[in-house]
Design a protein around this motif. Sequence first.
Motif, mmCIF file in Angstrom:
data_model
loop_
_atom_site.group_PDB
_atom_site.id
_atom_site.type_symbol
_atom_site.label_atom_id
_atom_site.label_comp_id
_atom_site.label_asym_id
_atom_site.label_seq_id
_atom_site.Cartn_x
_atom_site.Cartn_y
_atom_site.Cartn_z
ATOM 1 N N LYS A 1 0.828 -1.201 0.000
ATOM 2 C CA LYS A 1 0.000 0.000 0.000
ATOM 3 C C LYS A 1 0.868 1.259 0.000
ATOM 4 N N MET A 2 1.934 1.203 0.793
ATOM 5 C CA MET A 2 2.817 2.372 0.845
ATOM 6 C C MET A 2 3.505 2.582 -0.493
ATOM 7 N N ALA A 3 3.861 1.488 -1.155
ATOM 8 C CA ALA A 3 4.485 1.622 -2.479
ATOM 9 C C ALA A 3 3.537 2.353 -3.419
ATOM 10 N N MET A 4 2.237 2.026 -3.325
ATOM 11 C CA MET A 4 1.258 2.720 -4.162
ATOM 12 C C MET A 4 1.205 4.202 -3.794
ATOM 13 N N LEU A 5 1.326 4.485 -2.490
ATOM 14 C CA LEU A 5 1.217 5.879 -2.034
ATOM 15 C C LEU A 5 2.406 6.736 -2.471
ATOM 16 N N VAL A 6 3.551 6.119 -2.768
ATOM 17 C CA VAL A 6 4.658 6.937 -3.279
ATOM 18 C C VAL A 6 4.678 6.942 -4.807
ATOM 19 N N GLY A 7 3.689 6.291 -5.416
ATOM 20 C CA GLY A 7 3.566 6.406 -6.870
ATOM 21 C C GLY A 7 4.058 5.209 -7.661
ATOM 22 N N ILE B 1 -6.472 5.027 -2.951
ATOM 23 C CA ILE B 1 -6.288 3.662 -2.455
ATOM 24 C C ILE B 1 -7.653 3.003 -2.257
ATOM 25 N N PRO C 1 -3.550 5.433 -7.922
ATOM 26 C CA PRO C 1 -2.756 6.127 -6.910
ATOM 27 C C PRO C 1 -1.479 6.770 -7.458
ATOM 28 N N ASP C 2 -0.807 6.092 -8.398
ATOM 29 C CA ASP C 2 0.443 6.689 -8.896
ATOM 30 C C ASP C 2 0.176 7.943 -9.729
ATOM 31 N N VAL D 1 -0.343 10.759 -7.262
ATOM 32 C CA VAL D 1 0.942 11.254 -6.750
ATOM 33 C C VAL D 1 1.593 12.165 -7.786
ATOM 34 N N PHE E 1 9.392 1.753 4.743
ATOM 35 C CA PHE E 1 9.818 0.456 4.198
ATOM 36 C C PHE E 1 10.904 -0.087 5.124
ATOM 37 N N MET F 1 12.567 6.342 -2.677
ATOM 38 C CA MET F 1 11.238 5.827 -3.018
ATOM 39 C C MET F 1 10.221 6.972 -3.034
ATOM 40 N N LEU G 1 8.649 8.927 -8.748
ATOM 41 C CA LEU G 1 8.150 9.362 -10.059
ATOM 42 C C LEU G 1 8.980 10.493 -10.663
#
Lengths: 300, 235
Positions: A184-190, B50, B70-71, B74, B88, B99, B103
Amino acid sequence: MEYFTQLFLGGLTRGSIYALIALGYTMVYGIIELINFTHGEIYMIGAFTALITASVLTLYGFNELSILVMASLVAVIYSSAYGYTIEKIAYKPLRHAPRLSPLISAIGMSIFLQNYVLLAQTSDFVPFPALVPEFAFMKAYEHIFSSAELMILLTTTVVMIILSCVIKFTKTGMAMRATAQDRKMAMLVGVDVNRIISVTFIIGSALAAVGGVLIASHIGQINFYIGFIAGIKAFTAAVLGGIGSIPGAVLGGFVLGWTESFATGYVSSDYEDVFAFALLVLILIFRPAGILGKSKSEKV
Amino acid sequence: MLKLVNVKTSYGNIEALKGISMEVHEGEIITLIGSNGAGKTTTLMSISGITPPRAGEILFMGRPIHNMSPDMIVSHGISQVPEGRHIFPELSVMENLHMGAFLRTDREGIAKDIDYVFGLFPILTDRRHQAGGTLSGGEQQMLAISRALMARPRLLLLDEPSLGLAPKVVKQIFDIIRRINTEQKTTVFLVEQNANLALQAAHRGYVMENGRIVLEDHADRLLSNEEVKKAYLGM
Protein backbone atom coordinates in the motif's frame (compact mmCIF):
# COMPACT_ATOMS: atom_id res chain seq x y z
CA MET A 1 37.63 -38.02 -0.53
CA GLU A 2 37.24 -37.96 -4.27
CA TYR A 3 33.82 -39.52 -3.92
CA PHE A 4 32.83 -36.86 -1.41
CA THR A 5 34.05 -34.10 -3.74
CA GLN A 6 32.06 -35.61 -6.56
CA LEU A 7 28.90 -35.68 -4.46
CA PHE A 8 29.58 -32.18 -3.17
CA LEU A 9 29.95 -30.76 -6.67
CA GLY A 10 26.98 -32.75 -7.93
CA GLY A 11 24.88 -31.32 -5.12
CA LEU A 12 26.15 -27.84 -5.86
CA THR A 13 25.15 -28.11 -9.51
CA ARG A 14 21.78 -29.57 -8.74
CA GLY A 15 21.25 -27.02 -5.98
CA SER A 16 22.07 -24.11 -8.26
CA ILE A 17 19.28 -25.17 -10.61
CA TYR A 18 16.84 -25.54 -7.72
CA ALA A 19 17.91 -22.11 -6.54
CA LEU A 20 17.31 -20.60 -9.97
CA ILE A 21 13.75 -21.93 -10.10
CA ALA A 22 13.11 -21.27 -6.42
CA LEU A 23 13.88 -17.58 -6.99
CA GLY A 24 10.78 -17.32 -9.18
CA TYR A 25 8.57 -18.81 -6.48
CA THR A 26 9.98 -16.65 -3.75
CA MET A 27 9.89 -13.37 -5.71
CA VAL A 28 6.28 -13.86 -6.72
CA TYR A 29 5.35 -14.87 -3.18
CA GLY A 30 7.18 -11.83 -1.80
CA ILE A 31 5.10 -9.48 -3.91
CA ILE A 32 1.61 -11.01 -4.08
CA GLU A 33 1.75 -13.82 -1.47
CA LEU A 34 0.80 -16.43 -4.04
CA ILE A 35 2.40 -19.82 -4.60
CA ASN A 36 2.65 -19.70 -8.37
CA PHE A 37 2.04 -23.34 -9.25
CA THR A 38 2.49 -22.67 -12.97
CA HIS A 39 6.15 -21.86 -12.37
CA GLY A 40 7.24 -25.46 -13.02
CA GLU A 41 5.31 -25.42 -16.29
CA ILE A 42 7.13 -22.26 -17.34
CA TYR A 43 10.37 -24.17 -16.81
CA MET A 44 9.04 -27.07 -18.91
CA ILE A 45 7.89 -24.73 -21.69
CA GLY A 46 11.34 -23.14 -21.64
CA ALA A 47 12.91 -26.56 -22.20
CA PHE A 48 10.55 -27.39 -25.08
CA THR A 49 11.07 -24.01 -26.73
CA ALA A 50 14.83 -24.54 -26.53
CA LEU A 51 14.45 -28.01 -28.02
CA ILE A 52 12.49 -26.71 -30.99
CA THR A 53 14.89 -23.82 -31.50
CA ALA A 54 17.90 -26.11 -31.20
CA SER A 55 16.44 -28.58 -33.72
CA VAL A 56 15.93 -25.82 -36.26
CA LEU A 57 19.36 -24.30 -35.70
CA THR A 58 21.03 -27.71 -35.99
CA LEU A 59 19.63 -27.98 -39.50
CA TYR A 60 21.48 -24.78 -40.36
CA GLY A 61 24.70 -26.22 -39.01
CA PHE A 62 25.46 -23.89 -36.10
CA ASN A 63 27.92 -25.16 -33.49
CA GLU A 64 26.79 -26.40 -30.08
CA LEU A 65 27.68 -23.37 -28.02
CA SER A 66 26.00 -20.83 -30.30
CA ILE A 67 22.92 -23.07 -30.42
CA LEU A 68 22.91 -23.16 -26.61
CA VAL A 69 23.05 -19.38 -26.38
CA MET A 70 20.39 -18.77 -29.03
CA ALA A 71 18.07 -21.51 -27.80
CA SER A 72 18.34 -20.11 -24.27
CA LEU A 73 17.51 -16.63 -25.49
CA VAL A 74 14.43 -17.80 -27.38
CA ALA A 75 13.36 -19.90 -24.37
CA VAL A 76 13.79 -16.91 -22.05
CA ILE A 77 11.68 -14.65 -24.29
CA TYR A 78 9.02 -17.28 -24.85
CA SER A 79 8.73 -18.28 -21.18
CA SER A 80 8.66 -14.67 -20.03
CA ALA A 81 5.78 -14.01 -22.39
CA TYR A 82 4.00 -17.02 -20.91
CA GLY A 83 4.64 -15.85 -17.35
CA TYR A 84 3.41 -12.34 -18.14
CA THR A 85 0.28 -13.63 -19.86
CA ILE A 86 -0.55 -16.18 -17.16
CA GLU A 87 -0.44 -13.45 -14.52
CA LYS A 88 -2.75 -11.24 -16.57
CA ILE A 89 -5.24 -14.03 -17.31
CA ALA A 90 -5.23 -16.20 -14.20
CA TYR A 91 -4.17 -14.00 -11.27
CA LYS A 92 -4.83 -10.32 -11.96
CA PRO A 93 -8.63 -10.64 -12.15
CA LEU A 94 -8.46 -12.34 -8.73
CA ARG A 95 -6.30 -9.68 -7.06
CA HIS A 96 -8.98 -8.80 -4.51
CA ALA A 97 -10.51 -12.27 -4.19
CA PRO A 98 -9.93 -14.50 -1.14
CA ARG A 99 -6.43 -15.98 -1.08
CA LEU A 100 -7.56 -19.46 -2.01
CA SER A 101 -8.99 -18.36 -5.38
CA PRO A 102 -5.74 -17.42 -7.16
CA LEU A 103 -4.15 -20.58 -5.72
CA ILE A 104 -6.83 -22.75 -7.33
CA SER A 105 -6.51 -20.72 -10.51
CA ALA A 106 -2.75 -21.42 -10.46
CA ILE A 107 -3.27 -25.17 -10.11
CA GLY A 108 -5.82 -25.09 -12.93
CA MET A 109 -3.43 -23.18 -15.17
CA SER A 110 -0.68 -25.67 -14.38
CA ILE A 111 -2.85 -28.64 -15.38
CA PHE A 112 -3.96 -26.80 -18.50
CA LEU A 113 -0.39 -26.08 -19.62
CA GLN A 114 0.78 -29.66 -18.97
CA ASN A 115 -2.02 -31.04 -21.08
CA TYR A 116 -1.55 -28.43 -23.76
CA VAL A 117 2.09 -29.51 -24.18
CA LEU A 118 1.05 -33.16 -23.96
CA LEU A 119 -1.33 -32.65 -26.90
CA ALA A 120 0.92 -30.34 -28.88
CA GLN A 121 4.01 -32.52 -28.44
CA THR A 122 3.81 -36.08 -27.17
CA SER A 123 3.46 -37.93 -23.90
CA ASP A 124 6.78 -39.73 -24.45
CA PHE A 125 10.18 -38.51 -23.43
CA VAL A 126 11.87 -36.79 -26.34
CA PRO A 127 15.67 -36.61 -26.61
CA PHE A 128 17.28 -33.23 -25.95
CA PRO A 129 20.67 -32.60 -27.58
CA ALA A 130 23.70 -32.11 -25.35
CA LEU A 131 24.41 -28.49 -26.12
CA VAL A 132 27.42 -28.07 -23.85
CA PRO A 133 30.62 -29.16 -25.60
CA GLU A 134 33.27 -31.19 -23.76
CA PHE A 135 35.84 -28.59 -22.77
CA ALA A 136 39.45 -29.77 -23.23
CA PHE A 137 40.61 -28.29 -19.94
CA MET A 138 37.96 -30.30 -18.07
CA LYS A 139 39.33 -33.64 -19.34
CA ALA A 140 41.35 -34.28 -16.19
CA TYR A 141 38.38 -33.75 -13.88
CA GLU A 142 35.75 -35.41 -16.03
CA HIS A 143 35.17 -38.29 -13.62
CA ILE A 144 34.09 -35.97 -10.80
CA PHE A 145 32.76 -32.88 -12.59
CA SER A 146 31.56 -32.72 -16.18
CA SER A 147 31.69 -29.80 -18.59
CA ALA A 148 27.92 -29.62 -18.56
CA GLU A 149 27.89 -29.31 -14.78
CA LEU A 150 30.53 -26.59 -14.95
CA MET A 151 28.38 -24.74 -17.47
CA ILE A 152 25.33 -25.02 -15.20
CA LEU A 153 27.25 -23.72 -12.21
CA LEU A 154 28.78 -20.82 -14.13
CA THR A 155 25.53 -19.79 -15.79
CA THR A 156 23.47 -19.91 -12.62
CA THR A 157 26.13 -17.95 -10.74
CA VAL A 158 26.25 -15.23 -13.39
CA VAL A 159 22.45 -15.07 -13.63
CA MET A 160 22.09 -14.79 -9.85
CA ILE A 161 24.70 -12.05 -9.66
CA ILE A 162 22.90 -10.10 -12.38
CA LEU A 163 19.60 -10.59 -10.55
CA SER A 164 20.95 -9.33 -7.24
CA CYS A 165 22.45 -6.28 -8.96
CA VAL A 166 19.10 -5.52 -10.60
CA ILE A 167 17.30 -5.84 -7.29
CA LYS A 168 19.88 -3.89 -5.32
CA PHE A 169 20.88 -1.10 -7.63
CA THR A 170 18.11 -0.33 -10.13
CA LYS A 171 15.08 1.81 -9.51
CA THR A 172 12.74 -1.00 -10.55
CA GLY A 173 14.58 -3.37 -8.18
CA MET A 174 14.14 -0.93 -5.32
CA ALA A 175 10.44 -0.61 -6.18
CA MET A 176 10.18 -4.42 -6.15
CA ARG A 177 11.65 -4.57 -2.66
CA ALA A 178 9.46 -1.72 -1.49
CA THR A 179 6.34 -3.37 -2.92
CA ALA A 180 7.20 -6.66 -1.21
CA GLN A 181 7.68 -4.91 2.12
CA ASP A 182 4.61 -2.67 2.05
CA ARG A 183 2.42 -2.75 -1.02
CA LYS A 184 0.00 0.00 0.00
CA MET A 185 2.82 2.37 0.85
CA ALA A 186 4.49 1.62 -2.48
CA MET A 187 1.26 2.72 -4.16
CA LEU A 188 1.22 5.88 -2.03
CA VAL A 189 4.66 6.94 -3.28
CA GLY A 190 3.57 6.41 -6.87
CA VAL A 191 4.67 2.87 -7.73
CA ASP A 192 2.48 1.28 -10.39
CA VAL A 193 2.14 -2.01 -8.53
CA ASN A 194 0.64 -3.84 -11.53
CA ARG A 195 3.76 -3.07 -13.51
CA ILE A 196 6.00 -4.31 -10.70
CA ILE A 197 4.01 -7.55 -10.51
CA SER A 198 4.40 -8.05 -14.27
CA VAL A 199 8.14 -7.41 -14.08
CA THR A 200 8.41 -9.94 -11.26
CA PHE A 201 6.65 -12.61 -13.30
CA ILE A 202 8.83 -11.86 -16.34
CA ILE A 203 12.07 -12.10 -14.35
CA GLY A 204 10.98 -15.26 -12.52
CA SER A 205 9.95 -16.91 -15.80
CA ALA A 206 13.22 -15.99 -17.48
CA LEU A 207 15.16 -17.64 -14.64
CA ALA A 208 13.01 -20.77 -14.88
CA ALA A 209 13.59 -20.94 -18.64
CA VAL A 210 17.36 -20.78 -18.16
CA GLY A 211 17.08 -23.57 -15.60
CA GLY A 212 14.95 -25.62 -17.98
CA VAL A 213 17.41 -25.37 -20.85
CA LEU A 214 20.44 -26.19 -18.69
CA ILE A 215 18.87 -29.22 -17.06
CA ALA A 216 17.34 -30.54 -20.28
CA SER A 217 20.70 -30.34 -22.00
CA HIS A 218 22.38 -32.07 -19.03
CA ILE A 219 19.85 -34.89 -18.60
CA GLY A 220 19.21 -35.36 -22.32
CA GLN A 221 15.46 -35.89 -22.43
CA ILE A 222 12.28 -34.00 -21.62
CA ASN A 223 8.53 -34.50 -21.53
CA PHE A 224 5.45 -32.53 -20.53
CA TYR A 225 5.70 -33.64 -16.90
CA ILE A 226 9.24 -32.48 -15.99
CA GLY A 227 7.92 -29.13 -14.74
CA PHE A 228 5.86 -30.76 -12.03
CA ILE A 229 8.78 -32.54 -10.33
CA ALA A 230 11.17 -29.62 -10.78
CA GLY A 231 8.51 -27.23 -9.55
CA ILE A 232 7.84 -29.22 -6.39
CA LYS A 233 11.55 -29.50 -5.66
CA ALA A 234 12.21 -25.82 -6.23
CA PHE A 235 9.17 -24.93 -4.16
CA THR A 236 10.62 -27.10 -1.39
CA ALA A 237 13.89 -25.19 -1.72
CA ALA A 238 12.07 -21.87 -1.47
CA VAL A 239 10.20 -22.98 1.66
CA LEU A 240 13.39 -24.41 3.17
CA GLY A 241 15.18 -21.10 2.78
CA GLY A 242 12.17 -19.08 3.88
CA ILE A 243 9.64 -18.19 1.21
CA GLY A 244 9.72 -14.54 0.26
CA SER A 245 13.45 -14.30 0.98
CA ILE A 246 15.75 -14.11 -2.05
CA PRO A 247 18.97 -15.22 -0.30
CA GLY A 248 16.79 -17.87 1.36
CA ALA A 249 15.79 -19.33 -2.01
CA VAL A 250 19.43 -19.65 -3.06
CA LEU A 251 20.47 -21.20 0.25
CA GLY A 252 17.44 -23.50 0.24
CA GLY A 253 18.35 -24.64 -3.27
CA PHE A 254 21.88 -25.59 -2.24
CA VAL A 255 20.79 -27.29 0.98
CA LEU A 256 18.28 -29.36 -0.98
CA GLY A 257 20.81 -30.15 -3.70
CA TRP A 258 23.40 -31.38 -1.22
CA THR A 259 20.84 -33.35 0.77
CA GLU A 260 19.77 -35.21 -2.34
CA SER A 261 23.28 -35.68 -3.62
CA PHE A 262 24.70 -37.07 -0.37
CA ALA A 263 21.63 -39.16 0.35
CA THR A 264 21.88 -40.67 -3.12
CA GLY A 265 25.61 -41.23 -2.81
CA TYR A 266 25.85 -42.64 0.70
CA VAL A 267 22.46 -44.28 1.21
CA SER A 268 20.60 -45.18 -1.94
CA SER A 269 19.42 -43.37 -5.03
CA ASP A 270 15.95 -44.77 -4.39
CA TYR A 271 15.68 -42.51 -1.37
CA GLU A 272 16.53 -39.24 -3.10
CA ASP A 273 13.03 -37.75 -2.85
CA VAL A 274 12.41 -39.25 0.59
CA PHE A 275 15.34 -37.32 2.01
CA ALA A 276 14.39 -34.13 0.20
CA PHE A 277 10.87 -34.08 1.55
CA ALA A 278 11.84 -35.42 4.99
CA LEU A 279 14.10 -32.39 5.24
CA LEU A 280 11.16 -30.17 4.30
CA VAL A 281 8.96 -31.75 6.99
CA LEU A 282 11.69 -31.30 9.61
CA ILE A 283 12.22 -27.66 8.71
CA LEU A 284 8.50 -27.00 8.80
CA ILE A 285 8.26 -28.55 12.26
CA PHE A 286 11.26 -26.87 13.85
CA ARG A 287 11.57 -23.67 11.87
CA PRO A 288 8.29 -23.02 10.07
CA ALA A 289 9.42 -19.72 8.55
CA GLY A 290 12.39 -21.43 6.86
CA ILE A 291 16.12 -21.01 7.39
CA LEU A 292 16.32 -17.30 6.57
CA GLY A 293 12.62 -16.47 6.76
CA LYS A 294 11.22 -14.20 9.40
CA SER A 295 8.17 -15.31 11.25
CA LYS A 296 5.85 -12.36 11.04
CA SER A 297 2.52 -11.74 12.58
CA GLU A 298 -0.40 -11.40 10.21
CA LYS A 299 -0.68 -7.81 9.02
CA VAL A 300 -3.91 -6.05 9.90
CA MET B 1 -7.22 23.60 -4.73
CA LEU B 2 -8.79 20.37 -3.53
CA LYS B 3 -12.51 19.92 -3.55
CA LEU B 4 -14.55 16.96 -2.34
CA VAL B 5 -18.17 16.91 -3.49
CA ASN B 6 -20.56 14.51 -1.80
CA VAL B 7 -17.93 11.75 -1.60
CA LYS B 8 -19.16 8.30 -0.57
CA THR B 9 -16.73 5.47 0.10
CA SER B 10 -17.59 1.95 1.25
CA TYR B 11 -15.74 -1.13 2.44
CA GLY B 12 -17.96 -3.94 1.21
CA ASN B 13 -21.36 -3.13 2.61
CA ILE B 14 -20.13 -0.71 5.21
CA GLU B 15 -20.37 2.89 4.16
CA ALA B 16 -17.45 4.71 5.77
CA LEU B 17 -18.01 8.07 4.10
CA LYS B 18 -21.65 9.04 3.78
CA GLY B 19 -21.33 11.92 1.37
CA ILE B 20 -18.74 14.42 2.54
CA SER B 21 -17.93 17.76 0.95
CA MET B 22 -14.93 19.84 1.82
CA GLU B 23 -12.57 22.33 0.26
CA VAL B 24 -8.88 23.02 0.76
CA HIS B 25 -7.46 26.33 -0.42
CA GLU B 26 -3.97 26.78 -1.76
CA GLY B 27 -1.41 27.61 0.91
CA GLU B 28 -3.43 26.78 4.00
CA ILE B 29 -3.22 24.17 6.68
CA ILE B 30 -6.56 22.53 7.22
CA THR B 31 -7.33 19.87 9.75
CA LEU B 32 -9.91 17.15 9.94
CA ILE B 33 -10.67 16.09 13.50
CA GLY B 34 -12.98 13.48 14.90
CA SER B 35 -13.06 10.40 17.05
CA ASN B 36 -11.84 6.93 16.19
CA GLY B 37 -13.69 5.40 13.27
CA ALA B 38 -15.27 8.63 12.12
CA GLY B 39 -13.83 8.17 8.64
CA LYS B 40 -10.79 10.46 8.72
CA THR B 41 -8.31 7.92 7.38
CA THR B 42 -10.82 6.78 4.76
CA THR B 43 -11.11 10.37 3.58
CA LEU B 44 -7.35 10.54 2.99
CA MET B 45 -7.27 7.12 1.36
CA SER B 46 -10.08 8.16 -0.97
CA ILE B 47 -8.17 11.28 -1.99
CA SER B 48 -5.04 9.18 -2.62
CA GLY B 49 -6.98 6.66 -4.68
CA ILE B 50 -6.29 3.66 -2.45
CA THR B 51 -9.99 3.28 -1.64
CA PRO B 52 -11.65 5.07 -4.57
CA PRO B 53 -15.00 6.67 -3.81
CA ARG B 54 -18.17 4.85 -4.84
CA ALA B 55 -19.91 8.12 -5.61
CA GLY B 56 -19.17 11.83 -5.63
CA GLU B 57 -16.32 13.84 -7.03
CA ILE B 58 -12.81 14.76 -5.96
CA LEU B 59 -11.28 17.66 -7.86
CA PHE B 60 -7.65 18.73 -7.61
CA MET B 61 -6.68 22.01 -9.32
CA GLY B 62 -10.03 21.76 -11.05
CA ARG B 63 -9.35 18.31 -12.47
CA PRO B 64 -11.29 15.20 -11.38
CA ILE B 65 -8.94 12.71 -9.71
CA HIS B 66 -11.40 10.22 -8.19
CA ASN B 67 -10.99 7.81 -11.12
CA MET B 68 -7.21 8.01 -11.22
CA SER B 69 -4.81 5.32 -10.03
CA PRO B 70 -2.76 6.13 -6.91
CA ASP B 71 0.44 6.69 -8.90
CA MET B 72 -1.32 9.17 -11.21
CA ILE B 73 -2.59 11.06 -8.17
CA VAL B 74 0.94 11.25 -6.75
CA SER B 75 2.19 12.55 -10.08
CA HIS B 76 -0.41 15.33 -9.94
CA GLY B 77 1.12 16.55 -6.70
CA ILE B 78 -0.62 14.86 -3.77
CA SER B 79 1.53 12.94 -1.28
CA GLN B 80 0.42 11.17 1.84
CA VAL B 81 2.08 10.32 5.14
CA PRO B 82 -0.18 7.48 6.25
CA GLU B 83 -1.13 6.63 9.79
CA GLY B 84 1.49 4.42 11.40
CA ARG B 85 4.21 5.93 9.15
CA HIS B 86 4.67 2.85 6.95
CA ILE B 87 8.40 3.15 6.52
CA PHE B 88 9.82 0.46 4.20
CA PRO B 89 11.48 -1.49 7.02
CA GLU B 90 14.30 -3.14 5.10
CA LEU B 91 15.16 -0.21 2.89
CA SER B 92 17.74 2.22 4.18
CA VAL B 93 16.83 5.79 5.08
CA MET B 94 18.32 6.94 1.77
CA GLU B 95 16.37 4.33 -0.17
CA ASN B 96 13.17 5.31 1.61
CA LEU B 97 13.78 8.90 0.51
CA HIS B 98 14.49 7.79 -3.05
CA MET B 99 11.24 5.83 -3.02
CA GLY B 100 9.51 9.09 -2.12
CA ALA B 101 10.96 10.57 -5.30
CA PHE B 102 10.00 7.49 -7.31
CA LEU B 103 8.15 9.36 -10.06
CA ARG B 104 10.82 12.04 -10.46
CA THR B 105 13.68 11.83 -12.91
CA ASP B 106 15.61 15.04 -12.12
CA ARG B 107 18.66 13.65 -10.33
CA GLU B 108 19.98 17.05 -9.29
CA GLY B 109 16.64 18.18 -7.92
CA ILE B 110 16.35 14.94 -5.95
CA ALA B 111 19.82 15.40 -4.45
CA LYS B 112 18.92 18.97 -3.51
CA ASP B 113 15.70 17.88 -1.86
CA ILE B 114 17.51 15.18 0.11
CA ASP B 115 19.76 17.91 1.48
CA TYR B 116 16.67 19.98 2.27
CA VAL B 117 14.96 17.23 4.30
CA PHE B 118 18.22 16.44 6.07
CA GLY B 119 18.24 20.12 6.99
CA LEU B 120 14.73 19.83 8.40
CA PHE B 121 15.56 16.67 10.36
CA PRO B 122 19.33 16.61 10.99
CA ILE B 123 19.10 13.35 12.93
CA LEU B 124 18.23 11.49 9.71
CA THR B 125 21.63 12.45 8.29
CA ASP B 126 23.36 10.20 10.83
CA ARG B 127 20.95 7.41 10.09
CA ARG B 128 21.12 7.60 6.28
CA HIS B 129 22.49 4.07 5.77
CA GLN B 130 20.45 2.46 8.54
CA ALA B 131 17.44 0.27 7.70
CA GLY B 132 14.17 2.18 8.13
CA GLY B 133 12.80 -0.46 10.50
CA THR B 134 15.55 0.19 13.05
CA LEU B 135 14.63 3.84 13.62
CA SER B 136 12.72 5.04 16.67
CA GLY B 137 9.06 6.05 16.32
CA GLY B 138 9.90 9.74 16.17
CA GLU B 139 12.64 9.22 13.62
CA GLN B 140 10.31 7.10 11.51
CA GLN B 141 7.73 9.88 11.54
CA MET B 142 10.39 12.34 10.45
CA LEU B 143 11.44 9.96 7.68
CA ALA B 144 7.83 9.43 6.61
CA ILE B 145 7.29 13.20 6.28
CA SER B 146 10.62 13.58 4.48
CA ARG B 147 9.74 10.76 2.10
CA ALA B 148 6.43 12.43 1.24
CA LEU B 149 8.22 15.76 0.67
CA MET B 150 10.61 14.08 -1.76
CA ALA B 151 7.75 13.96 -4.28
CA ARG B 152 7.61 17.79 -4.11
CA PRO B 153 3.88 17.71 -3.38
CA ARG B 154 1.62 20.71 -3.76
CA LEU B 155 -0.69 19.10 -1.24
CA LEU B 156 0.60 17.07 1.70
CA LEU B 157 -1.80 14.71 3.46
CA LEU B 158 -0.78 13.86 7.02
CA ASP B 159 -2.55 11.14 8.98
CA GLU B 160 -2.06 11.27 12.75
CA PRO B 161 1.55 12.48 12.78
CA SER B 162 1.50 12.78 16.58
CA LEU B 163 0.41 9.21 17.22
CA GLY B 164 2.51 7.43 19.84
CA LEU B 165 5.23 10.07 20.01
CA ALA B 166 6.78 11.85 22.97
CA PRO B 167 5.46 15.42 23.47
CA LYS B 168 8.84 16.93 22.67
CA VAL B 169 9.00 15.09 19.33
CA VAL B 170 5.40 16.03 18.59
CA LYS B 171 6.25 19.70 19.07
CA GLN B 172 9.26 19.36 16.79
CA ILE B 173 7.20 17.70 14.08
CA PHE B 174 4.43 20.28 14.24
CA ASP B 175 7.00 23.07 14.01
CA ILE B 176 8.33 21.47 10.86
CA ILE B 177 4.82 21.09 9.40
CA ARG B 178 4.29 24.82 9.86
CA ARG B 179 7.71 25.53 8.40
CA ILE B 180 7.00 23.42 5.31
CA ASN B 181 3.75 25.30 4.88
CA THR B 182 5.36 28.74 5.00
CA GLU B 183 8.74 27.96 3.38
CA GLN B 184 7.68 25.59 0.62
CA LYS B 185 4.16 26.95 0.23
CA THR B 186 2.95 23.37 0.55
CA THR B 187 -0.72 23.08 1.35
CA VAL B 188 -1.30 20.74 4.30
CA PHE B 189 -4.28 18.52 5.04
CA LEU B 190 -3.86 17.29 8.59
CA VAL B 191 -5.86 14.51 10.19
CA GLU B 192 -5.51 14.32 13.95
CA GLN B 193 -7.08 12.85 17.03
CA ASN B 194 -5.23 15.37 19.11
CA ALA B 195 -7.69 18.12 18.26
CA ASN B 196 -6.11 20.77 20.44
CA LEU B 197 -2.75 20.42 18.77
CA ALA B 198 -4.23 20.25 15.29
CA LEU B 199 -6.46 23.30 15.68
CA GLN B 200 -3.55 25.34 17.00
CA ALA B 201 -1.51 24.54 13.91
CA ALA B 202 -4.28 24.86 11.34
CA HIS B 203 -6.03 27.78 9.70
CA ARG B 204 -9.34 26.02 9.28
CA GLY B 205 -10.87 22.83 10.56
CA TYR B 206 -13.54 20.27 9.79
CA VAL B 207 -15.16 18.05 12.40
CA MET B 208 -16.20 14.58 11.36
CA GLU B 209 -18.66 12.18 12.99
CA ASN B 210 -19.81 8.81 11.67
CA GLY B 211 -18.76 9.44 8.09
CA ARG B 212 -20.23 12.93 7.91
CA ILE B 213 -18.82 16.44 8.23
CA VAL B 214 -20.73 18.02 11.11
CA LEU B 215 -18.85 21.27 11.58
CA GLU B 216 -16.61 23.57 9.58
CA ASP B 217 -14.98 26.79 10.74
CA HIS B 218 -11.82 28.76 11.32
CA ALA B 219 -9.51 26.91 13.64
CA ASP B 220 -9.56 29.49 16.42
CA ARG B 221 -13.33 29.58 16.39
CA LEU B 222 -13.48 25.78 16.59
CA LEU B 223 -11.09 25.95 19.56
CA SER B 224 -13.59 28.10 21.43
CA ASN B 225 -16.69 26.24 20.22
CA GLU B 226 -18.49 24.75 23.23
CA GLU B 227 -19.43 21.47 21.54
CA VAL B 228 -15.95 20.93 20.17
CA LYS B 229 -14.48 21.72 23.57
CA LYS B 230 -16.69 19.17 25.23
CA ALA B 231 -16.34 16.40 22.64
CA TYR B 232 -12.74 16.72 21.46
CA LEU B 233 -10.75 18.99 23.70
CA GLY B 234 -11.70 17.37 26.99
CA MET B 235 -12.75 20.61 28.60
